[in-house]
Design a protein around this motif. Structure first.
Motif, mmCIF file in Angstrom:
data_model
loop_
_atom_site.group_PDB
_atom_site.id
_atom_site.type_symbol
_atom_site.label_atom_id
_atom_site.label_comp_id
_atom_site.label_asym_id
_atom_site.label_seq_id
_atom_site.Cartn_x
_atom_site.Cartn_y
_atom_site.Cartn_z
ATOM 1 N N VAL A 1 1.095 5.782 -1.095
ATOM 2 C CA VAL A 1 0.389 7.042 -1.397
ATOM 3 C C VAL A 1 1.353 7.981 -2.101
ATOM 4 O O VAL A 1 2.496 8.147 -1.676
ATOM 5 C CB VAL A 1 -0.136 7.716 -0.107
ATOM 6 C CG1 VAL A 1 -0.867 9.012 -0.447
ATOM 7 C CG2 VAL A 1 -1.036 6.774 0.668
ATOM 8 N N THR B 1 -3.463 6.753 -4.661
ATOM 9 C CA THR B 1 -2.997 5.658 -3.814
ATOM 10 C C THR B 1 -2.922 4.397 -4.664
ATOM 11 O O THR B 1 -3.685 4.235 -5.620
ATOM 12 C CB THR B 1 -3.938 5.414 -2.615
ATOM 13 O OG1 THR B 1 -5.232 5.038 -3.103
ATOM 14 C CG2 THR B 1 -4.063 6.664 -1.756
ATOM 15 N N ALA C 1 -3.026 13.836 -1.023
ATOM 16 C CA ALA C 1 -2.809 12.635 -1.815
ATOM 17 C C ALA C 1 -3.315 12.852 -3.248
ATOM 18 O O ALA C 1 -4.427 13.342 -3.442
ATOM 19 C CB ALA C 1 -3.526 11.450 -1.183
ATOM 20 N N SER D 1 0.847 -1.187 0.000
ATOM 21 C CA SER D 1 0.000 0.000 0.000
ATOM 22 C C SER D 1 0.882 1.235 0.000
ATOM 23 O O SER D 1 1.811 1.335 0.809
ATOM 24 C CB SER D 1 -0.916 0.019 1.231
ATOM 25 O OG SER D 1 -1.760 1.156 1.208
ATOM 26 N N SER E 1 -2.440 0.067 -4.163
ATOM 27 C CA SER E 1 -2.309 -1.084 -3.283
ATOM 28 C C SER E 1 -2.393 -2.360 -4.119
ATOM 29 O O SER E 1 -2.854 -2.336 -5.261
ATOM 30 C CB SER E 1 -3.406 -1.079 -2.208
ATOM 31 O OG SER E 1 -4.686 -1.132 -2.808
#
Length: 198
Positions: free
Chosen positions: A54, A65, A62, A52, A67
Motif C-alpha cells: 500500500v 495498492t 491509501a 501486497s 498486489s
C-alpha cells in the motif's frame, strides 16, 4: 617417441586442452566490468510470492495498492517483474477506485513507472449515476504517483451505454479525463444510460 608413449600422451594432451578451454570459458563468464567480453545475465536475485503493498498519502490515506502472484527482481537493470499484477488507484476528489490488471507488469528501477503487458484491463468503478467503465488493451504505461496512464496500442472502452475503440490513449485517474489519440470509433445508446447520469 614409441607407439606406446604416443598412445598414452595423446589422451593426456586432449584432457589438458579441455581443462584449459574450460578454465578460459569460466573466466569469460565470470568477468565483470565494461570490457567487450563482459557477460551480463538477466537472472533474478530474489522472488516473492503473493505480494501486497500500500502507498500512503500525506494524510495517511491509501493512494494506491499493488498486489501480484509473484515478484521477481533483476539486479542487472534493477527492474521488477510482476506476475498477475493488480494496481488499484484511489486518486481524485471523488475517490472512485481505478483498477488495472494484466498478465504481467515491469516496474522501473526507481519504482515511478509500471508497464502492464498482455491482457491489460482497466476498470473504473461505478459512481454517482455513472456505470462501471472497462478498458482493454495489450500494453499500458502507468505513472502511479501522477495518476497517469497511456498507451499507443489499440484500446476498447465499454460502459453501460457506450462502446468505443481507438488507437492510443492518455488518461488521468484523478481528473477522470480520457483522451483518445487516433482512429476513434464508437456507438452510444442513450436508452442504456444509467438514471441520474443523463
Amino acid at each position: 617417441m614409441t607407439a606406446g608413449r604416443l598412445t598414452t600422451a595423446v589422451p593426456l594432451l586432449l584432457v589438458g586442452m579441455l581443462a584449459a578451454m574450460t578454465f578460459w570459458l569460466d573466466r569469460m563468464v565470470q568477468t565483470t566490468g565494461s570490457g567487450p567480453w563482459t557477460v551480463t545475465r538477466h537472472d533474478p536475485d530474489y522472488m516473492v510470492d503473493k505480494l501486497s503493498g500500500v502507498r500512503m498519502g500525506g494524510n495517511g490515506a491509501a493512494t494506491y495498492t499493488l498486489s501480484a502472484e509473484r515478484m521477481m527482481h533483476y539486479p542487472d537493470d534493477d527492474s521488477t517483474l510482476l506476475t498477475a499484477p493488480r494496481l488499484v488507484s484511489y486518486g481524485g476528489s471523488a475517490k472512485v477506485p481505478m483498477t488495472v490488471t494484466a498478465s504481467e507488469a515491469v516496474i522501473s528501477s526507481n519504482g515511478n513507472h509500471v508497464y502492464f503487458q498482455d491482457d491489460v484491463r482497466v476498470t473504473r468503478a461505478a459512481h454517482a449515476g455513472a456505470s462501471e467503465l472497462v478498458m482493454r488493451t495489450t500494453f499500458l504505461h502507468v505513472v502511479p504517483d501522477q495518476h497517469i496512464a497511456r498507451t499507443d496500442r489499440m484500446i476498447s472502452i465499454v460502459d453501460a451505454a457506450t462502446t468505443v475503440s481507438a488507437v492510443g490513449l492518455e488518461m488521468n485517474s484523478e481528473t477522470r479525463i480520457i483522451k483518445l489519440l487516433s482512429s476513434v470509433r464508437g456507438t452510444y445508446d442513450p436508452a442504456r444510460t444509467p438514471r441520474g447520469a443523463r
